[in-house]
Design a protein around this motif. Sequence first.
Motif, PDB file in Angstrom:
ATOM      1  N   GLU A   1       0.825  -1.193   0.000  1.00 53.44           N
ATOM      2  CA  GLU A   1       0.000   0.000   0.000  1.00 53.44           C
ATOM      3  C   GLU A   1       0.870   1.258   0.000  1.00 53.44           C
ATOM      4  O   GLU A   1       1.863   1.331   0.729  1.00 53.44           O
ATOM      5  CB  GLU A   1      -0.906   0.024   1.238  1.00 53.44           C
ATOM      6  CG  GLU A   1      -1.946  -1.076   1.264  1.00 53.44           C
ATOM      7  CD  GLU A   1      -2.987  -0.882   0.186  1.00 53.44           C
ATOM      8  OE1 GLU A   1      -3.408   0.279  -0.043  1.00 53.44           O
ATOM      9  OE2 GLU A   1      -3.383  -1.886  -0.430  1.00 53.44           O
ATOM     10  N   PRO A   2       0.509   2.271  -0.809  1.00 55.42           N
ATOM     11  CA  PRO A   2       1.281   3.524  -0.783  1.00 55.42           C
ATOM     12  C   PRO A   2       1.025   4.283   0.514  1.00 55.42           C
ATOM     13  O   PRO A   2      -0.020   4.136   1.142  1.00 55.42           O
ATOM     14  CB  PRO A   2       0.734   4.289  -1.993  1.00 55.42           C
ATOM     15  CG  PRO A   2      -0.660   3.770  -2.158  1.00 55.42           C
ATOM     16  CD  PRO A   2      -0.618   2.317  -1.768  1.00 55.42           C
ATOM     17  N   LEU A   3       1.984   5.117   0.888  1.00 57.67           N
ATOM     18  CA  LEU A   3       1.825   5.947   2.078  1.00 57.67           C
ATOM     19  C   LEU A   3       1.174   7.283   1.751  1.00 57.67           C
ATOM     20  O   LEU A   3       0.471   7.854   2.588  1.00 57.67           O
ATOM     21  CB  LEU A   3       3.189   6.190   2.743  1.00 57.67           C
ATOM     22  CG  LEU A   3       3.920   4.952   3.260  1.00 57.67           C
ATOM     23  CD1 LEU A   3       5.177   5.374   4.004  1.00 57.67           C
ATOM     24  CD2 LEU A   3       3.016   4.130   4.162  1.00 57.67           C
ATOM     25  N   PHE A   4       1.417   7.757   0.530  1.00 56.73           N
ATOM     26  CA  PHE A   4       0.904   9.075   0.146  1.00 56.73           C
ATOM     27  C   PHE A   4       0.140   8.979  -1.162  1.00 56.73           C
ATOM     28  O   PHE A   4       0.463   8.160  -2.035  1.00 56.73           O
ATOM     29  CB  PHE A   4       2.059  10.072   0.020  1.00 56.73           C
ATOM     30  CG  PHE A   4       2.830  10.259   1.301  1.00 56.73           C
ATOM     31  CD1 PHE A   4       2.320  11.038   2.317  1.00 56.73           C
ATOM     32  CD2 PHE A   4       4.062   9.635   1.478  1.00 56.73           C
ATOM     33  CE1 PHE A   4       3.021  11.202   3.502  1.00 56.73           C
ATOM     34  CE2 PHE A   4       4.771   9.799   2.656  1.00 56.73           C
ATOM     35  CZ  PHE A   4       4.245  10.584   3.678  1.00 56.73           C
ATOM     36  N   LEU A   5      -0.866   9.815  -1.291  1.00 50.80           N
ATOM     37  CA  LEU A   5      -1.638   9.873  -2.525  1.00 50.80           C
ATOM     38  C   LEU A   5      -0.818  10.531  -3.626  1.00 50.80           C
ATOM     39  O   LEU A   5       0.129  11.274  -3.364  1.00 50.80           O
ATOM     40  CB  LEU A   5      -2.931  10.657  -2.291  1.00 50.80           C
ATOM     41  CG  LEU A   5      -3.857  10.112  -1.208  1.00 50.80           C
ATOM     42  CD1 LEU A   5      -5.059  11.030  -1.029  1.00 50.80           C
ATOM     43  CD2 LEU A   5      -4.299   8.683  -1.535  1.00 50.80           C
ATOM     44  N   ARG A   6      -1.193  10.268  -4.856  1.00 47.58           N
ATOM     45  CA  ARG A   6      -0.417  10.756  -6.002  1.00 47.58           C
ATOM     46  C   ARG A   6      -0.298  12.277  -5.996  1.00 47.58           C
ATOM     47  O   ARG A   6       0.758  12.831  -6.331  1.00 47.58           O
ATOM     48  CB  ARG A   6      -1.074  10.289  -7.300  1.00 47.58           C
ATOM     49  CG  ARG A   6      -0.336  10.743  -8.552  1.00 47.58           C
ATOM     50  CD  ARG A   6      -0.976  10.171  -9.791  1.00 47.58           C
ATOM     51  NE  ARG A   6      -0.961   8.710  -9.774  1.00 47.58           N
ATOM     52  CZ  ARG A   6      -1.527   7.953 -10.720  1.00 47.58           C
ATOM     53  NH1 ARG A   6      -2.167   8.538 -11.727  1.00 47.58           N
ATOM     54  NH2 ARG A   6      -1.459   6.630 -10.648  1.00 47.58           N
ATOM     55  N   HIS A   7      -1.350  12.963  -5.603  1.00 48.22           N
ATOM     56  CA  HIS A   7      -1.335  14.421  -5.621  1.00 48.22           C
ATOM     57  C   HIS A   7      -1.211  15.012  -4.218  1.00 48.22           C
ATOM     58  O   HIS A   7      -1.610  16.146  -3.965  1.00 48.22           O
ATOM     59  CB  HIS A   7      -2.602  14.951  -6.304  1.00 48.22           C
ATOM     60  CG  HIS A   7      -2.743  14.470  -7.707  1.00 48.22           C
ATOM     61  ND1 HIS A   7      -1.851  14.811  -8.710  1.00 48.22           N
ATOM     62  CD2 HIS A   7      -3.659  13.638  -8.277  1.00 48.22           C
ATOM     63  CE1 HIS A   7      -2.217  14.239  -9.840  1.00 48.22           C
ATOM     64  NE2 HIS A   7      -3.307  13.519  -9.611  1.00 48.22           N
ATOM     65  N   GLY A   8      -0.648  14.236  -3.305  1.00 49.65           N
ATOM     66  CA  GLY A   8      -0.430  14.701  -1.944  1.00 49.65           C
ATOM     67  C   GLY A   8      -1.466  14.171  -0.977  1.00 49.65           C
ATOM     68  O   GLY A   8      -2.527  13.677  -1.368  1.00 49.65           O
ATOM     69  N   GLY A   9      -1.169  14.276   0.288  1.00 50.83           N
ATOM     70  CA  GLY A   9      -2.088  13.795   1.316  1.00 50.83           C
ATOM     71  C   GLY A   9      -1.791  12.369   1.718  1.00 50.83           C
ATOM     72  O   GLY A   9      -1.147  11.603   0.988  1.00 50.83           O
ATOM     73  N   HIS A  10      -2.248  12.022   2.913  1.00 49.35           N
ATOM     74  CA  HIS A  10      -2.029  10.680   3.433  1.00 49.35           C
ATOM     75  C   HIS A  10      -2.957   9.675   2.770  1.00 49.35           C
ATOM     76  O   HIS A  10      -4.146   9.958   2.556  1.00 49.35           O
ATOM     77  CB  HIS A  10      -2.252  10.656   4.946  1.00 49.35           C
ATOM     78  CG  HIS A  10      -1.204  11.403   5.716  1.00 49.35           C
ATOM     79  ND1 HIS A  10      -1.183  11.452   7.086  1.00 49.35           N
ATOM     80  CD2 HIS A  10      -0.125  12.116   5.311  1.00 49.35           C
ATOM     81  CE1 HIS A  10      -0.149  12.170   7.492  1.00 49.35           C
ATOM     82  NE2 HIS A  10       0.511  12.587   6.417  1.00 49.35           N
ATOM     83  N   SER A  11      -2.434   8.506   2.487  1.00 52.45           N
ATOM     84  CA  SER A  11      -3.247   7.428   1.935  1.00 52.45           C
ATOM     85  C   SER A  11      -4.138   6.855   3.032  1.00 52.45           C
ATOM     86  O   SER A  11      -3.893   7.063   4.231  1.00 52.45           O
ATOM     87  CB  SER A  11      -2.349   6.328   1.387  1.00 52.45           C
ATOM     88  OG  SER A  11      -1.705   5.643   2.450  1.00 52.45           O
ATOM     89  N   PRO A  12      -5.186   6.101   2.666  1.00 48.68           N
ATOM     90  CA  PRO A  12      -6.018   5.437   3.685  1.00 48.68           C
ATOM     91  C   PRO A  12      -5.195   4.552   4.616  1.00 48.68           C
ATOM     92  O   PRO A  12      -5.473   4.496   5.809  1.00 48.68           O
ATOM     93  CB  PRO A  12      -7.010   4.624   2.854  1.00 48.68           C
ATOM     94  CG  PRO A  12      -7.129   5.394   1.575  1.00 48.68           C
ATOM     95  CD  PRO A  12      -5.753   5.938   1.315  1.00 48.68           C
ATOM     96  N   TYR A  13      -4.175   3.877   4.067  1.00 45.89           N
ATOM     97  CA  TYR A  13      -3.345   3.026   4.920  1.00 45.89           C
ATOM     98  C   TYR A  13      -2.617   3.851   5.972  1.00 45.89           C
ATOM     99  O   TYR A  13      -2.582   3.489   7.154  1.00 45.89           O
ATOM    100  CB  TYR A  13      -2.319   2.238   4.094  1.00 45.89           C
ATOM    101  CG  TYR A  13      -1.371   1.458   4.975  1.00 45.89           C
ATOM    102  CD1 TYR A  13      -1.717   0.200   5.444  1.00 45.89           C
ATOM    103  CD2 TYR A  13      -0.159   2.004   5.383  1.00 45.89           C
ATOM    104  CE1 TYR A  13      -0.879  -0.506   6.288  1.00 45.89           C
ATOM    105  CE2 TYR A  13       0.689   1.310   6.234  1.00 45.89           C
ATOM    106  CZ  TYR A  13       0.319   0.056   6.678  1.00 45.89           C
ATOM    107  OH  TYR A  13       1.150  -0.624   7.527  1.00 45.89           O
ATOM    108  N   LEU A  14      -2.018   4.964   5.567  1.00 45.68           N
ATOM    109  CA  LEU A  14      -1.262   5.780   6.514  1.00 45.68           C
ATOM    110  C   LEU A  14      -2.198   6.410   7.546  1.00 45.68           C
ATOM    111  O   LEU A  14      -1.811   6.566   8.717  1.00 45.68           O
ATOM    112  CB  LEU A  14      -0.474   6.859   5.776  1.00 45.68           C
ATOM    113  CG  LEU A  14       0.464   7.720   6.637  1.00 45.68           C
ATOM    114  CD1 LEU A  14       1.416   6.863   7.441  1.00 45.68           C
ATOM    115  CD2 LEU A  14       1.233   8.703   5.762  1.00 45.68           C
ATOM    116  N   LYS A  15      -3.399   6.757   7.144  1.00 45.29           N
ATOM    117  CA  LYS A  15      -4.365   7.302   8.103  1.00 45.29           C
ATOM    118  C   LYS A  15      -4.701   6.260   9.165  1.00 45.29           C
ATOM    119  O   LYS A  15      -4.807   6.586  10.362  1.00 45.29           O
ATOM    120  CB  LYS A  15      -5.638   7.751   7.382  1.00 45.29           C
ATOM    121  CG  LYS A  15      -5.470   9.009   6.546  1.00 45.29           C
ATOM    122  CD  LYS A  15      -6.777   9.385   5.866  1.00 45.29           C
ATOM    123  CE  LYS A  15      -6.608  10.653   5.021  1.00 45.29           C
ATOM    124  NZ  LYS A  15      -7.881  11.000   4.316  1.00 45.29           N
TER     125      LYS A  15
END
Length: 244
Positions: A127-141
């Motif tokens: 799972e990625p940690l950050f979204l492509r255009h910034g912000g935390h991914s659901p996993y990191l949240k």
Amino acid sequence: MTNTVLLDNVTHKDLRVRIGHGAEFGDNINLAPVFPTEFTFVQREYPILFRRETNGALQAVALLGLDRAENLFLDASGWNARYVPAIQQRGPFVIGLRRKQAGGAVDQEPMIHVDLDHPRISKSEGEPLFLRHGGHSPYLKRASRMLEIIYHGDGLARPMFAAFEAEGLIESLEVKVNLDERVQYTLPDFFTINQDRLAALDGAALERLNRPGFLQLALWVTASLGNIEWLIELKNRKRAASRV
């Protein structure tokens, strides 16, 4: 060894985390530290016991197995329980404290750090940690929520145990399990809540425990001991499967 650094969305924009549970991620343990902030979930699945740390402080733990490095909830399909302790859900992340000065006062600000050498860390899978255009991914949240449970729970544990000890509720416990006539387990050096003393507390003592929420926590601890029977059932299933 760890390689723990402050997490940021520029340096670590391509990091991914392998999900799931298994021995390769350190889940083959028979004890997992747990915190008051998650007792409501833990007590539904596992016995909650207390242990003394080397410094004398009490630590709550979930009992997961009877043998060392045995997690009876772990198999080839993953971790089979409705709730996994937060410390095992946090993945490669830890809370680090950064000095913060505001208005002449120095405070400690909690920040997310990541262990770059953790077996879950990858740049190609997971799972990625950050979204492509910034912000935390659901996993990191989700991982951040687990860190909050640990951080706030760690701060709550000391006054909780102090209150339990002040009311004389802590008692030693030796867990004895008999699987059959030949196979027996004795797990020493645990502590728990003395249920008779808890039931005998007067109104003033109950109020002292109830006001900060510690009375409910004590009740969850005592209720969780019934899960020892489920551990025995899981152990017997494992033994039966090994004989097939």
